[in-house]
Enzyme design. Structure first.
Site: not given
Ligand code: NAD
Length: 489
Positions: A183, A259, A293, A392
């Site tokens: 997803k 992650e 990230c 962040e």
């Molecule tokens: P997000 O946490 O809002 O969403 C990530 C994913 O989770 C999306 O597909 C979203 O639809 C889904 N999601 C949202 N709510 C959910 C829930 N309650 N249960 C399950 N899935 C849910 O993150 P974002 O805004 O898409 O991405 C940015 C964030 O991701 C930043 O905080 C960044 O640091 C982090 N990030 C981490 C890494 C890593 O490898 N550590 C890599 C890339 C991004």
């Protein structure tokens, strides 16, 4: 075959390309704010069908036992992606706002090539190990350790590096013999949907082994975390959502792989080339508008050289203006959405409220009427207790903080809920090593060394995550261990 725009508005469920039951939702180009087209909008019923298909494919086929077949399918996918790499490049730049130069690395070509590494692991991994004979209560037993797939993997991914993160989950999970429901984030559905099209049309992946479910509804991620038919949730995203995933997954005691976010430190020791280091820190935070990230967002410099470091960093940032990601020279493209840009702007206001000084940048560039751009920004005059130094921001915002020597730099770097990555710059190898050993993060670059590679495990300490992605360690996250004992003479 040429990929058509309509290919990006299909779900992949049980081997078939199908429309979303919820219709479609708009895909926006963050550099122009234009609607690029439509993505399939899956509902909970679609997700249910995808999970059922993945369960059946795992339970009722030989997928998990046929290592050579899996390696072949993964190489087919890699080759299909390579055959369409220019179409993927343009879509990635348009949908993600990814700077063009970055698509020859981690934004596209790197992760596509990495699929070959994971195919190689399916071929070469030691799936069985001989533990030899042991005697327990006088009974001799010959023991073997078998490594087996975990089962159905729910993969939930964010928008910032869609190919890297989608393939860093699909590659090892499939190579290990799992079936997957992916997803992707609602902001970048096409990058994933087109992979589904290629899987359906140009590879031999059996129906149900890979399912790709795009949706505007975050709740479908939560559905993957709770459904008892899913054995493992592999999540990349914010720390707040990661906590929600782990809490939800606890109800069925799924394995979770997380992650999450970061607030990584770029440490400059007093014997480093200050201008060179500050220039690299400026480049790093500007890359892809700081939406990584693991990008370093706190610059720790010797207190006695603070003013000099501020000047050098500001000068470098002025040479990295936010601009059109299509241009080969652009380092800092747009922020993904209006909502995310507002979030970054709120932090810029907070920096001033907290007593910080915006040395350069600080808002939208004047030469772009459209597009979600923010100028690369340097914030000075704050210490590590400021919220902008702790939270962040996920934008091109660097906070420059003074340190009083190597141990103080380690202390400040570690004074964070996160522990994802970092950078150390200095010339004395013993001092650099002391700092490397002191910093509590999952990856560290020294004097510009690049840690990203298919065989390099990546992940976080503390609230930056649980587990490792990439490398053998990342592959083994998707395996169970079975011990088999037989009578021995
Ligand atoms: P997000 O946490 O809002 O969403 C990530 C994913 O989770 C999306 O597909 C979203 O639809 C889904 N999601 C949202 N709510 C959910 C829930 N309650 N249960 C399950 N899935 C849910 O993150 P974002 O805004 O898409 O991405 C940015 C964030 O991701 C930043 O905080 C960044 O640091 C982090 N990030 C981490 C890494 C890593 O490898 N550590 C890599 C890339 C991004």
């Amino acid at each position: 075959m040429t990929l058509r725009p309509t290919d990006s508005s299909s779900l992949l469920i049980d081997g078939k390309l199908v429309p979303g039951s919820g219709g479609t939702f708009d895909v926006i180009n963050p550099a122009t704010e234009e609607v690029l087209g439509a993505a399939a909008d899956a509902t909970s019923a679609d997700m249910d069908a995808a999970i059922a298909a993945a369960r059946r494919a795992f339970d009722d086929t030989t997928w998990s036992r046929d290592h050579a077949f899996r390696a072949r399918c993964l190489r087919q996918l890699r080759d299909a992606l390579l055959a369409h790499i220019e179409e993927f490049r343009e879509i990635t730049i348009a949908e993600v706002g990814a700077p063009r130069f970055f698509t020859s690395g981690p934004q596209l070509e790197g992760p596509v090539a990495d699929l070959g590494y994971f195919a190689g692991l399916a071929d070469s991994y030691s799936w069985a190990q001989d533990l030899g004979v042991s005697t327990t209560m006088g009974i001799k037993s010959h023991r073997r350790v078998l490594k087996e797939a975990v089962g159905v993997v729910g993969a939930i991914t964010p928008w910032n590096f869609p190919h890297q993160i989608n393939f860093a989950k699909l590659g090892p999970a499939l190579a290990a013999g799992n079936t997957v429901v992916l997803k992707p984030a609602p902001d970048t559905p096409w990058c994933a949907a087109l992979v589904g099209t290629l899987i359906a049309q140009e590879t031999d992946f059996p129906p149900g082994v890979v399912n790709i479910v795009t949706s505007s509804d975050h709740a479908l991620g939560a559905q993957l975390s709770t459904d008892p038919r899913v054995d493992l949730v592999s999540f990349t995203g914010s720390t707040a959502t990661g906590k929600a995933v782990m809490t939800a997954a606890a109800q069925t005691l799924k394995k979770v792989f997380l992650e999450l976010g970061g607030k990584s430190a770029f440490i400059v020791l007093d014997d480093a080339d200050l201008a060179g280091a500050c220039g690299m820190a400026a480049f790093t935070v500007s890359t892809h508008a700081g939406q990584g990230c693991a990008l370093t967002t706190r610059l720790l410099v010797p207190r006695e050289k603070y003013d000099e470091a501020v000047e050098a960093t500001a000068k470098a940032l002025r040479g990295l203006p936010a601009g059109d990601p299509n241009e080969p020279g652009t380092i800092c493209g747009p922020i993904i959405s209006a909502r995310q840009r507002e979030r970054v702007e709120a932090y810029l206001r907070l920096a001033v409220e907290e007593g910080g000084t915006i040395v350069v940048g600080g808002g939208r560039p004047s030469n772009h009427e459209r597009g979600f751009f923010i100028e690369p920004t340097l914030v000075s005059g704050l210490d590590n207790s400021a919220r902008v130094a702790r939270e962040e921001i996920f934008g091109p915002v660097l906070v420059i903080i003074p340190h009083d020597g190597d141990d103080d730099a380690i202390r400040i770097a570690n004074d964070s809920p996160y522990g994802l990555s970092g950078s150390v710059w200095g010339t004395d190898p013993a001092r650099v090593q002391h700092v490397v050993e002191g910093v509590r993060t999952g990856t560290l670059g020294v004097n510009g060394g690049i840690w990203y590679a298919a065989d390099a495990p990546f992940g976080g300490y503390k609230q930056s995550g649980i587990g490792r992605e990439m490398g053998v360690a990342g592959f083994e996250e998707y395996l169970e261990t079975k011990l088999v004992a037989e009578p021995a003479s």
